[in-house]
Scaffold this active site. Structure first.
Site, PDB file in Angstrom:
ATOM      1  N   LYS A 117       0.817  -1.122  -0.052  1.00 38.46           N
ATOM      2  CA  LYS A 117      -0.118   0.099   0.062  1.00 38.46           C
ATOM      3  C   LYS A 117       0.948   1.081  -0.095  1.00 38.46           C
ATOM      4  CE  LYS A 117      -4.432  -1.629   1.052  1.00 38.46           C
ATOM      5  NZ  LYS A 117      -5.746  -1.425   1.368  1.00 38.46           N
ATOM      6  N   LYS A 200      -3.263  -9.683  -6.751  1.00 38.29           N
ATOM      7  CA  LYS A 200      -4.693  -9.969  -6.134  1.00 38.29           C
ATOM      8  C   LYS A 200      -5.629  -9.102  -6.527  1.00 38.29           C
ATOM      9  CE  LYS A 200      -5.710  -8.012  -1.752  1.00 38.29           C
ATOM     10  NZ  LYS A 200      -6.367  -8.392  -0.612  1.00 38.29           N
ATOM     11  N   LYS A 203     -10.618  -4.664  -4.314  1.00 39.41           N
ATOM     12  CA  LYS A 203     -11.931  -3.576  -4.597  1.00 39.41           C
ATOM     13  C   LYS A 203     -11.234  -2.216  -5.038  1.00 39.41           C
ATOM     14  CE  LYS A 203     -13.439  -4.199  -0.009  1.00 39.41           C
ATOM     15  NZ  LYS A 203     -12.185  -3.871   0.665  1.00 39.41           N
TER      16      LYS A 203
HETATM   17  P1  ATP Z   1      -8.673  -3.214  -0.455  1.00 35.72           P
HETATM   18  O1  ATP Z   1      -8.608  -2.993  -2.074  1.00 35.72           O
HETATM   19  O2  ATP Z   1      -9.389  -1.789  -0.009  1.00 35.72           O
HETATM   20  O3  ATP Z   1      -7.384  -3.080  -0.147  1.00 35.72           O
HETATM   21  P2  ATP Z   1      -9.466  -5.972  -0.592  1.00 35.72           P
HETATM   22  O4  ATP Z   1     -10.239  -5.892  -1.766  1.00 35.72           O
HETATM   23  O5  ATP Z   1      -8.095  -6.197  -0.683  1.00 35.72           O
HETATM   24  O6  ATP Z   1      -9.252  -4.311  -0.114  1.00 35.72           O
HETATM   25  P3  ATP Z   1     -10.202  -6.357   2.127  1.00 35.72           P
HETATM   26  O7  ATP Z   1     -11.214  -5.398   2.656  1.00 35.72           O
HETATM   27  O8  ATP Z   1      -8.804  -6.388   2.446  1.00 35.72           O
HETATM   28  O9  ATP Z   1     -10.312  -6.562   0.533  1.00 35.72           O
HETATM   29  O10 ATP Z   1     -10.615  -7.717   2.665  1.00 35.72           O
HETATM   30  C1  ATP Z   1     -11.585  -8.431   2.997  1.00 35.72           C
HETATM   31  C2  ATP Z   1     -11.506  -9.845   2.953  1.00 35.72           C
HETATM   32  O11 ATP Z   1     -11.681 -10.442   1.484  1.00 35.72           O
HETATM   33  C3  ATP Z   1     -10.331 -10.639   3.688  1.00 35.72           C
HETATM   34  O12 ATP Z   1     -10.884 -11.535   4.437  1.00 35.72           O
HETATM   35  C4  ATP Z   1      -9.559 -10.834   2.476  1.00 35.72           C
HETATM   36  O13 ATP Z   1      -8.871 -12.004   2.896  1.00 35.72           O
HETATM   37  C5  ATP Z   1     -10.543 -11.299   1.460  1.00 35.72           C
HETATM   38  N1  ATP Z   1     -10.055 -11.164   0.317  1.00 35.72           N
HETATM   39  C6  ATP Z   1      -9.825  -9.793  -0.406  1.00 35.72           C
HETATM   40  N2  ATP Z   1      -9.144  -9.912  -1.548  1.00 35.72           N
HETATM   41  C7  ATP Z   1      -9.392 -11.288  -2.010  1.00 35.72           C
HETATM   42  C8  ATP Z   1      -8.987 -12.104  -3.305  1.00 35.72           C
HETATM   43  N3  ATP Z   1      -8.517 -11.306  -4.065  1.00 35.72           N
HETATM   44  N4  ATP Z   1      -9.262 -13.520  -3.069  1.00 35.72           N
HETATM   45  C9  ATP Z   1      -9.744 -13.815  -1.729  1.00 35.72           C
HETATM   46  N5  ATP Z   1      -9.978 -13.281  -0.949  1.00 35.72           N
HETATM   47  C10 ATP Z   1      -9.508 -11.969  -0.726  1.00 35.72           C
END
Ligand code: ATP
Ligand code: LTN
Length: 335
Positions: A117, A200, A203
């Protein structure tokens, strides 16, 4: 409740930092429903965590309500589970401060998410981004949590949480229960970005890199058709050499309750177009009922407000007990 009849406690949180993706759904939300029976569950909207990157205030507010509605639309019963917003329970920020004093700069600087980040938001490497895992540890430890279902990407944060809790307990006695990660088979499957399968799906990524759980069938088909694949033409799992195709197989399998091997067998001899279509149809069919339910719940703002108020009250009662104990142990004057 007597200690023996207590069900184990499960805690999880998602940041309302964007519309959830199918990565969040596969890695987190859809597993929650399966766990509801066996645990006392808390599902939190980590709105304080979301502030570690700049948010548009109105959007953050709206997404927090949307996330609550989505938890419910995915089948979580707000009477059985505690669904609440992190900022409504001030003990999170309070415990985080104490835990900051038991966490080393060195261990925080090793966190992969911080490094990622910080690289992504080079103009805003704030202290909150750095101490993010400490607030997360406070979230978990306040509720004497037994298990934390998280995607594989959050494992490191759970390890630091355990380290902080053990450190604290070794000085002050058994104050915190030590939580275990709960990484289900499907959560272990990291869903990758559609246009860069080496990172990965997230969002907060580029619009075409993710499928949101709110996307229309047309959007879903379009995004999957454009997904990066390779030139070898064979549908098979090989994360290292064929990350794009492997990701599509993973998505298709997860959304149609098949194993990746079954998907490959079912599509044997066909091209990537067929794989993309199969993935799109599986995603559309899984999301349709959730989207309909989400829309219905979002229309009732008073209901969402009630759920969050009730959730915050129930969460506060538990959090308060832990925080009092911590304050007493570290020597803060309690009167
Ligand atoms: P941001 O983009 O704001 O960092 P994010 O999409 O990575 O957010 P988080 O809010 O950090 O999502 O994560 C929410 C949940 O979803 C966590 O349990 C995380 O492990 C899971 N998660 C996030 N991205 C993935 C992915 N690409 N595949 C599987 N699980 C995911
Ligand atoms: N960092 C988590 C969100 C989160 C969380 C938590 C998850 C905040 N607090 C406590 C589990 C337990 C993420 O998934 N990105």
């Amino acid at each position: 409740m007597p200690e023996e009849s207590r069900k184990p406690v499960l805690y999880s949180a998602v940041q309302p930092s964007g519309t959830l993706t199918i990565g969040n759904y596969i890695g987190a939300l859809r597993n929650f429903k399966l766990l509801e029976q066996d645990y006392d569950c808390l599902f939190c909207m980590a709105d304080l965590h979301a502030l570690t990157v700049r948010q548009e205030p109105a959007a953050l507010r709206r997404r927090t309500a949307e996330l609550a509605a989505l938890y419910i639309a995915c089948g979580l019963d707000p009477k059985k589970n505690i669904i609440y917003a992190q900022s409504h329970v001030p003990m999170h920020a309070e415990l985080a401060w104490i835990l900051n004093c038991f966490t080393y700069m060195g261990e925080l600087s090793r966190m992969t998410q911080f490094k990622d980040k910080a690289a992504k938001h080079a103009d805003n490497i704030n202290a909150g981004l750095f101490t993010y895992p400490v607030l997360m540890a406070a979230d978990i430890l306040l509720y004497q949590t037994d298990v934390v279902p998280v995607g594989a990407d959050q494992k490191q944060h759970l390890e630091i949480c355990r380290d902080i809790a053990n450190r604290f307990n070794s000085i002050y006695g058994d104050v915190f229960r030590i939580p275990e990660p709960y990484i289900s088979k499907s959560a272990a499957a990291r869903i990758m970005s559609l246009n860069d399968p080496s990172s990965k799906m997230s969002k907060s990524g580029e619009p075409d890199s993710f499928i949101s759980v709110m996307d229309t069938p047309d959007d879903i088909r379009r995004k999957l058709r454009r997904a990066v694949t390779d030139s070898d033409g064979e549908i098979r799992v090989d994360a290292e050499n064929k990350p794009g195709v492997t990701n599509l197989i993973t998505i298709c399998a997860a959304m149609s309750n098949r194993t990746p091997e079954q998907v490959c067998q079912d599509l044997a001899g066909q091209g990537y177009g067929a794989l993309k279509d199969a993935a799109a149809e599986a995603v559309i069919a899984t999301l349709a009922p959730i989207q309909a339910e989400h829309k219905r719940i979002m229309a009732d703002k008073a209901y969402i407000a009630d759920v969050l108020k009730d959730g915050a009250e129930r969460a506060s009662a538990i959090a308060f007990k832990t925080l009092r104990k911590v304050y007493k142990k570290v020597g803060l004057y309690q009167g």
